[in-house]
Enzyme design. Structure first.
Site, PDB file in Angstrom:
ATOM      1  N   GLY A 129     -78.192  85.164  46.510  1.00  0.00           N
ATOM      2  CA  GLY A 129     -79.313  86.087  46.494  1.00  0.00           C
ATOM      3  C   GLY A 129     -80.435  85.844  47.474  1.00  0.00           C
TER       4      GLY A 129
ATOM      5  CD  GLU B  68     -71.924  82.495  42.131  1.00  0.00           C
ATOM      6  OE1 GLU B  68     -71.074  82.210  41.278  1.00  0.00           O
ATOM      7  OE2 GLU B  68     -72.737  83.437  41.999  1.00  0.00           O
TER       8      GLU B  68
ATOM      9  NE  ARG C 271     -77.015  95.990  53.257  1.00  0.00           N
ATOM     10  CZ  ARG C 271     -78.295  95.935  53.572  1.00  0.00           C
ATOM     11  NH1 ARG C 271     -78.681  96.192  54.800  1.00  0.00           N
ATOM     12  NH2 ARG C 271     -79.187  95.594  52.693  1.00  0.00           N
TER      13      ARG C 271
ATOM     14  CE1 TYR D 109     -76.981  98.734  47.636  1.00  0.00           C
ATOM     15  CE2 TYR D 109     -76.667  97.930  49.861  1.00  0.00           C
ATOM     16  CZ  TYR D 109     -76.267  97.999  48.552  1.00  0.00           C
ATOM     17  OH  TYR D 109     -75.153  97.311  48.171  1.00  0.00           O
TER      18      TYR D 109
ATOM     19  CB  CYS E   2     -69.171 116.559  57.450  1.00  0.00           C
ATOM     20  SG  CYS E   2     -68.467 116.875  59.060  1.00  0.00           S
TER      21      CYS E   2
HETATM   22  C1  LIG Z   1     -73.269  89.451  45.179  1.00  0.00           C
HETATM   23  C2  LIG Z   1     -73.258  88.175  44.471  1.00  0.00           C
HETATM   24  C3  LIG Z   1     -73.585  86.992  45.150  1.00  0.00           C
HETATM   25  C4  LIG Z   1     -74.047  86.970  46.578  1.00  0.00           C
HETATM   26  O1  LIG Z   1     -75.273  87.584  46.759  1.00  0.00           O
HETATM   27  P1  LIG Z   1     -76.033  87.456  48.158  1.00  0.00           P
HETATM   28  O2  LIG Z   1     -77.283  88.203  47.945  1.00  0.00           O
HETATM   29  O3  LIG Z   1     -75.161  88.079  49.184  1.00  0.00           O
HETATM   30  O4  LIG Z   1     -76.269  86.011  48.407  1.00  0.00           O
HETATM   31  C5  LIG Z   1     -73.487  85.803  44.453  1.00  0.00           C
HETATM   32  N1  LIG Z   1     -73.103  85.768  43.148  1.00  0.00           N
HETATM   33  C6  LIG Z   1     -72.773  86.882  42.476  1.00  0.00           C
HETATM   34  C7  LIG Z   1     -72.349  86.773  41.070  1.00  0.00           C
HETATM   35  C8  LIG Z   1     -72.850  88.128  43.103  1.00  0.00           C
HETATM   36  O5  LIG Z   1     -72.551  89.229  42.428  1.00  0.00           O
END
Ligand SMILES: *Cc1c(COP(=O)(O)O)cnc(C)c1O
Length: 420
Positions: free
Chosen positions: A239, A273, A312, A316, A344
């Site tokens: 994130g 992650e 994107r 968003y 289109c």
């Molecule tokens: C999408 C996601 C991430 C990665 O998010 P980033 O903003 O790209 O770092 C990590 N963990 C989970 C569970 C996700 O759904």
């Protein structure tokens, strides 16, 4: 920091003029920098060097095999969200011992494949899923290692579509119900509880929500300990945001500094992650201006890339900087324009009401920060072949995905006999 810079009057990726890539491969195309990818991974990984940890690259951000192999070579694992991603990760050589399976809707087949591959753990999103995984694990005679994904109910202050840790979200299990679910899980024969997981959203530009979330998770781990449930892995998700426009996101080191005091004495392995922060600014989408169109109230620059190549902005309202490959073109008089594609749909745009140096037809443009959630979200809408991806390393251009052909477009389709 990234390796897309003007040199000798034109935009380069590492030692290669981007115009040369466009000449060799045509446009549109995605271009990634090897040096940037490696630097971003190392920056993240080394920020946490004082804590036992696993970085599991969130491959939904970019799942090209070459990128995954590169990550694996740097020591990364993979955070997967489907059987297809499991297949890609294993094919690319990511060790199963560093693969984590997330997502709210894992099917029995996907669970079975992941158990057979002996992945590190499943991040579980609901009570029903705990039972489903227990059943599949029993049927293959294995114990499934699991973490429960906690919804800590903190506001990450990001776009609602990429905010995942609030009460109204479909993700995770409410923190106040977690204890009950853990107790239930601990009573199941084929479940091995190993972790707690929380991922609160994407493109976060402040460390505070991470810290707030972590405090709740640490409190839960303590409670679980009191109940005899011992956690080994603390997964803080991904994130961390990047700079698309003028954002000033924390560096991985800032995140590490903010959370280290909370986790360093717990004796746990930290799992992370990251997706966007590794690949986002390591890639661009190269496109060519086709036409200028003076509308009634607006000027449009029509380019050969579209929402099917990079969704994107449409999905968003995301901002991507647009730069001319020719540096001098960037010094022309500015004009407010919409950069739109050939698809289109009125929602097909790459930039809206953007003040940009005048763009002439035939000129090449770079859509910056397109390495994450770019190609992976591409579709064949309007029967547009998906574009190639190239990886630049030093002076070399490596095609890591060929441009699709018209034959690729109809692959798998058949006209039934009654129509012949
Ligand atoms: C999408 C996601 C991430 C990665 O998010 P980033 O903003 O790209 O770092 C990590 N963990 C989970 C569970 C996700 O759904």
């Amino acid at each position: 920091m990234n390796n897309f810079e003007y040199r000798h009057g034109e935009l380069y990726c590492e030692h290669v003029p981007v115009s040369r890539i466009a000449k060799e491969l045509g446009t549109p195309c995605y271009v990634y920098s090897h040096a940037t990818l490696v630097r971003h991974f190392k920056a993240y990984d080394s920020a946490f060097k004082n804590i036992p940890h696993i970085v599991a690259f969130a491959m939904k951000a970019n799942s090209n095999l070459a990128i995954l192999r590169l990550m694996a070579k740097e020591g990364s694992g993979a955070d997967i969200v489907s059987g297809g991603e499991l297949f890609r990760a294993l094919t690319a050589g990511v060790p199963a011992s560093k693969i984590i399976f997330a997502g709210v809707g894992k099917s029995a087949d996907e669970i079975r494949d992941a158990l057979k591959a002996d992945i590190l753990m499943f991040n579980i999103e609901s009570s029903a899923e705990i039972h489903a995984i227990n059943e599949v694990a029993a049927s293959v005679g294995k114990k499934a290692r699991i973490a429960l994904r906690i919804n800590p109910d903190v506001d990450p202050k990001t776009h609602p579509y990429i905010s995942t840790g609030m009460k109204k979200s479909k993700f995770g299990i409410a923190a106040d119900r977690a204890l009950e679910e853990y107790k239930m899980a601990s009573s199941l024969s084929h479940i091995d509880i190993v972790g707690v997981h929380a991922h609160i959203g994407s493109q976060l530009t402040d460390v505070t929500p991470f810290v707030d979330s972590l405090k709740k998770v640490v409190a839960l781990i303590d409670t679980l300990k009191g109940q005899g449930i011992n956690i080994r892995y603390l997964n803080i998700g991904g994130g961390l945001g990047i700079t698309y426009d003028a954002e000033k996101p924390p560096l991985p080191q800032d995140l590490a500094d903010a959370i280290s005091p909370l986790v360093k004495d717990l004796g746990l392995t930290l799992v992370m992650e990251p997706g966007r922060v590794i690949v986002g600014n390591a890639g661009i989408l190269v496109t060519k201006a086709l036409y200028r169109k003076e509308g009634e109230s607006k000027t449009f620059v029509i380019v050969d890339a579209a929402m099917n190549d990079l969704i994107r902005p449409s999905l968003y309202g995301a901002y991507h900087e647009i730069r001319p490959l020719d540096e001098a073109a960037g010094r022309r008089d500015k004009q407010q324009v919409d950069i739109v594609g050939p698809v289109c749909e009125s929602g097909d745009f790459l930039a809206k009401d953007r003040l940009l140096a005048t763009i002439q037809p035939g000129e090449l443009l770079a859509v910056m920060s397109a390495g994450a959630y770019g190609f992976v979200m591409a579709s064949n809408y309007n029967s547009r072949p998906r574009v190639p991806e190239v990886l630049i390393k030093d002076g070399e251009i490596h095609v890591i995905r060929a441009r699709e052909t018209y034959d690729d477009l109809i692959k798998g389709e058949t006209i039934p006999a009654f129509l012949s």
